[in-house]
Design a protein around this motif. Structure first.
Motif, PDB file in Angstrom:
ATOM      1  N   MET A  52      -4.689  10.923   4.147  1.00  0.00           N
ATOM      2  CA  MET A  52      -5.297   9.664   3.707  1.00  0.00           C
ATOM      3  C   MET A  52      -5.281   9.549   2.195  1.00  0.00           C
ATOM      4  O   MET A  52      -5.047   8.460   1.647  1.00  0.00           O
ATOM      5  CB  MET A  52      -6.727   9.546   4.253  1.00  0.00           C
ATOM      6  CG  MET A  52      -7.315   8.148   4.087  1.00  0.00           C
ATOM      7  SD  MET A  52      -6.337   6.929   4.981  1.00  0.00           S
ATOM      8  CE  MET A  52      -6.258   5.639   3.745  1.00  0.00           C
ATOM      9  N   HIS A  53      -5.474  10.646   1.497  1.00  0.00           N
ATOM     10  CA  HIS A  53      -5.389  10.634   0.037  1.00  0.00           C
ATOM     11  C   HIS A  53      -3.995  10.204  -0.406  1.00  0.00           C
ATOM     12  O   HIS A  53      -3.850   9.370  -1.305  1.00  0.00           O
ATOM     13  CB  HIS A  53      -5.730  12.016  -0.537  1.00  0.00           C
ATOM     14  CG  HIS A  53      -5.534  12.092  -2.003  1.00  0.00           C
ATOM     15  ND1 HIS A  53      -4.408  12.663  -2.564  1.00  0.00           N
ATOM     16  CD2 HIS A  53      -6.286  11.652  -3.033  1.00  0.00           C
ATOM     17  CE1 HIS A  53      -4.501  12.572  -3.871  1.00  0.00           C
ATOM     18  NE2 HIS A  53      -5.623  11.961  -4.189  1.00  0.00           N
ATOM     19  N   GLU A  54      -2.967  10.756   0.209  1.00  0.00           N
ATOM     20  CA  GLU A  54      -1.584  10.393  -0.140  1.00  0.00           C
ATOM     21  C   GLU A  54      -1.320   8.911   0.142  1.00  0.00           C
ATOM     22  O   GLU A  54      -0.704   8.217  -0.675  1.00  0.00           O
ATOM     23  CB  GLU A  54      -0.584  11.258   0.631  1.00  0.00           C
ATOM     24  CG  GLU A  54      -0.553  12.696   0.188  1.00  0.00           C
ATOM     25  CD  GLU A  54      -0.073  12.860  -1.244  1.00  0.00           C
ATOM     26  OE1 GLU A  54       0.853  12.136  -1.660  1.00  0.00           O
ATOM     27  OE2 GLU A  54      -0.639  13.705  -1.950  1.00  0.00           O
ATOM     28  N   ILE A  55      -1.787   8.431   1.272  1.00  0.00           N
ATOM     29  CA  ILE A  55      -1.607   7.022   1.618  1.00  0.00           C
ATOM     30  C   ILE A  55      -2.320   6.139   0.599  1.00  0.00           C
ATOM     31  O   ILE A  55      -1.742   5.176   0.074  1.00  0.00           O
ATOM     32  CB  ILE A  55      -2.115   6.751   3.055  1.00  0.00           C
ATOM     33  CG1 ILE A  55      -1.168   7.403   4.057  1.00  0.00           C
ATOM     34  CG2 ILE A  55      -2.244   5.249   3.323  1.00  0.00           C
ATOM     35  CD1 ILE A  55      -1.685   7.416   5.482  1.00  0.00           C
ATOM     36  N   ASP A  56      -3.565   6.458   0.295  1.00  0.00           N
ATOM     37  CA  ASP A  56      -4.350   5.673  -0.652  1.00  0.00           C
ATOM     38  C   ASP A  56      -3.740   5.734  -2.054  1.00  0.00           C
ATOM     39  O   ASP A  56      -3.569   4.704  -2.712  1.00  0.00           O
ATOM     40  CB  ASP A  56      -5.796   6.188  -0.676  1.00  0.00           C
ATOM     41  CG  ASP A  56      -6.675   5.382  -1.604  1.00  0.00           C
ATOM     42  OD1 ASP A  56      -6.972   4.227  -1.266  1.00  0.00           O
ATOM     43  OD2 ASP A  56      -7.057   5.914  -2.667  1.00  0.00           O
ATOM     44  N   HIS A  57      -3.406   6.923  -2.505  1.00  0.00           N
ATOM     45  CA  HIS A  57      -2.870   7.122  -3.854  1.00  0.00           C
ATOM     46  C   HIS A  57      -1.568   6.354  -4.072  1.00  0.00           C
ATOM     47  O   HIS A  57      -1.308   5.854  -5.165  1.00  0.00           O
ATOM     48  CB  HIS A  57      -2.650   8.614  -4.102  1.00  0.00           C
ATOM     49  CG  HIS A  57      -2.106   8.930  -5.451  1.00  0.00           C
ATOM     50  ND1 HIS A  57      -2.881   8.879  -6.586  1.00  0.00           N
ATOM     51  CD2 HIS A  57      -0.864   9.289  -5.847  1.00  0.00           C
ATOM     52  CE1 HIS A  57      -2.135   9.193  -7.628  1.00  0.00           C
ATOM     53  NE2 HIS A  57      -0.908   9.455  -7.208  1.00  0.00           N
ATOM     54  N   ASN A  58      -0.773   6.240  -3.028  1.00  0.00           N
ATOM     55  CA  ASN A  58       0.517   5.562  -3.135  1.00  0.00           C
ATOM     56  C   ASN A  58       0.476   4.099  -2.713  1.00  0.00           C
ATOM     57  O   ASN A  58       1.518   3.458  -2.603  1.00  0.00           O
ATOM     58  CB  ASN A  58       1.569   6.335  -2.326  1.00  0.00           C
ATOM     59  CG  ASN A  58       1.899   7.658  -2.968  1.00  0.00           C
ATOM     60  OD1 ASN A  58       2.389   7.715  -4.085  1.00  0.00           O
ATOM     61  ND2 ASN A  58       1.584   8.746  -2.277  1.00  0.00           N
ATOM     62  N   GLY A  59      -0.727   3.575  -2.481  1.00  0.00           N
ATOM     63  CA  GLY A  59      -0.870   2.164  -2.151  1.00  0.00           C
ATOM     64  C   GLY A  59      -0.272   1.774  -0.811  1.00  0.00           C
ATOM     65  O   GLY A  59       0.206   0.653  -0.654  1.00  0.00           O
ATOM     66  N   LEU A  60      -0.318   2.680   0.145  1.00  0.00           N
ATOM     67  CA  LEU A  60       0.307   2.429   1.444  1.00  0.00           C
ATOM     68  C   LEU A  60      -0.701   2.135   2.557  1.00  0.00           C
ATOM     69  O   LEU A  60      -0.381   2.240   3.729  1.00  0.00           O
ATOM     70  CB  LEU A  60       1.162   3.644   1.839  1.00  0.00           C
ATOM     71  CG  LEU A  60       2.288   3.992   0.865  1.00  0.00           C
ATOM     72  CD1 LEU A  60       2.964   5.287   1.269  1.00  0.00           C
ATOM     73  CD2 LEU A  60       3.285   2.850   0.780  1.00  0.00           C
ATOM     74  N   GLY A  61      -1.906   1.737   2.176  1.00  0.00           N
ATOM     75  CA  GLY A  61      -2.938   1.457   3.174  1.00  0.00           C
ATOM     76  C   GLY A  61      -2.539   0.409   4.194  1.00  0.00           C
ATOM     77  O   GLY A  61      -3.015   0.433   5.330  1.00  0.00           O
ATOM     78  N   GLY A  62      -1.652  -0.488   3.824  1.00  0.00           N
ATOM     79  CA  GLY A  62      -1.188  -1.518   4.744  1.00  0.00           C
ATOM     80  C   GLY A  62      -0.499  -0.954   5.976  1.00  0.00           C
ATOM     81  O   GLY A  62      -0.431  -1.622   7.016  1.00  0.00           O
ATOM     82  N   LEU A  63      -0.004   0.266   5.878  1.00  0.00           N
ATOM     83  CA  LEU A  63       0.635   0.898   7.041  1.00  0.00           C
ATOM     84  C   LEU A  63      -0.339   1.084   8.200  1.00  0.00           C
ATOM     85  O   LEU A  63       0.074   1.157   9.353  1.00  0.00           O
ATOM     86  CB  LEU A  63       1.189   2.278   6.660  1.00  0.00           C
ATOM     87  CG  LEU A  63       2.356   2.332   5.697  1.00  0.00           C
ATOM     88  CD1 LEU A  63       2.658   3.777   5.323  1.00  0.00           C
ATOM     89  CD2 LEU A  63       3.570   1.679   6.314  1.00  0.00           C
TER      90      LEU A  63
END
Length: 73
Positions: A52-63
């Motif tokens: 979740m940190h990687e997703i959030d950090h890279n702006g990929l929350g829309g996935l």
């Protein structure tokens, strides 16, 4: 990472700490950043927090949006 991990992010709730009861996918970025600095816990929860940190950090929350809709249906 596998598809099941992404689904767990939108269904598993934080089991401890300041945000106990919050979906992993809904944890705020600064909280995830704190774990990144201080160390993620072991086991599945640590692995999912790291993801979740990687997703959030890279702006990929829309996935996670399609999975949220599926898990709420």
């Amino acid at each position: 990472m596998n598809p099941e991990d992404l689904e767990r992010l939108v269904t598993l709730r934080m089991p401890f700490g300041k945000y106990e009861g919050t979906l992993i996918a809904d944890l705020p970025g600064p909280y995830l950043n704190w774990f990144a600095r201080e160390g993620f816990p072991g086991g599945e929860i640590g692995r999912l927090l790291h993801l979740m940190h990687e997703i959030d950090h890279n702006g990929l929350g829309g996935l996670l949006a399609p999975l949220r809709r599926t898990s709420q249906a």
